[in-house]
Structures are given as C-alpha cells and as structure tokens.
Scaffold this motif. Structure first.
Motif: not given
Length: 179
Positions: A9-35
């Motif tokens: 959800h939008p209020d999920l911290t990035m630490a929480g997001l990466l805990n739930l989905y470790p590949g999120a940082q790779r995905a966000l960088f690939r699509q949006y150049h974030i992280g």
C-alpha cells in the motif's frame, strides 16, 4: 484486488516493501530509475507514496501494479528446494560469503567468487540449469537476473535459500541467523 496489492500500500515503508518483496528495488530501478544509486536512492523509513511523489509524482497505483507484475515474473524464476533436489545435473552456485559457505553448504554447490565470474561467463554452458543459492532467498533473484541478463537461459533462484533447503531437504545442515 490481488494478494500483493492488499499487502502493498502507499504508506508502506521502503524497508517494509523490501522485506515483503526483496526484488522490489531491482524492479523499481529497472522501470523508474529509483533506488539504484545515490542520486535516485531512498531511505528505509520513506513510504512508497513519498518516494513516488518525489520521483516525478509517479502515480502510486501504477507503481503498485508494476510491482505486482514484477513479483509475478520473479516467481517464475524461483525453484523450490524439492524441485532442485530432483535435478542432480543442475549447477548450484552459492552467492553467500566464504565464511557462510565454509560453515554450511549444500553438497556439490560451488562458492561464487569474483575470480569464478570470468570462468562462468566464458566457459559455463549458458543453456544448462544454474540454480543460485543464498541464505534465505532474498538476494538470489538479483543474481539470477544478472546471469539471465548475461545470456544464461536456464537460471533459477532457490526459493528460501539454504535455510529452506536445510528444513525441507537436508535437516543435517545447520541453520543460522545473521546479525
């Protein structure tokens, strides 16, 4: 609503997001150049909504939908310990530290080193099954993506890492926790 968007959800911290989905940082960088670097990084306590806002006011719903699709794609790259154990010809590449590997490893696995990288990319069969092993399955998908990007067509990440292997396949392998 999918299971992923009900957890993310939008209020999920990035630490929480990466805990739930470790590949999120790779995905966000690939699509949006974030992280992926210091100029586009994020703090663990920032929420997904905050990160989206300061990155060109990205629509959070679109980002959540993209993360869901990315996670579904990542799951196709996973192999369970049971499936891996049934494939004795697969190469197991362990990406943990030398200390972790020396303490406990899956018999027949190979410790990944920088020196080995050259051999892997120049000599290993790119069509043979390559299974990436880490501690708990959180970094293996990134390594699998790296090798897939370098032409390895049958690369998988061991779901749950050596921790899951020791629980499901070989209980004689000791489990451990990193501090």
């Amino acid at each position: 609503m999918s299971a992923l968007t009900s957890v993310f959800h939008p209020d999920l911290t990035m630490a929480g997001l990466l805990n739930l989905y470790p590949g999120a940082q790779r995905a966000l960088f690939r699509q949006y150049h974030i992280g992926g670097c210091s100029s586009c990084g994020f703090r663990p306590e920032e929420t997904l909504a905050e990160v989206c806002f300061r990155n060109e006011k990205l629509p959070v719903g679109d980002v959540l939908e993209f993360l869901e699709k990315s996670r579904e794609e990542d799951e196709k790259s996973l192999i369970t310990p049971e499936e891996a154990a049934a494939l004795p010809s697969a190469r197991l590449l362990d990406i943990r530290t030398r200390e972790e590997f020396e303490a406990v490893h899956i018999p027949g696995s190979t410790l990944f080193t920088q020196e080995l990288l050259s051999e892997i990319t120049s000599q290993w069969d790119r069509e043979a099954l390559l299974i990436i092993v880490d501690h708990q399955g959180k970094r293996a998908l990134d390594a699998a993506a790296y090798f897939a990007g370098h032409g390895f067509s049958e690369v998988r990440a061991l779901h749950g890492g050596i921790d899951a292997w020791s629980q499901q396949i070989d209980p004689s392998l000791p489990r451990y926790h990193l501090e």
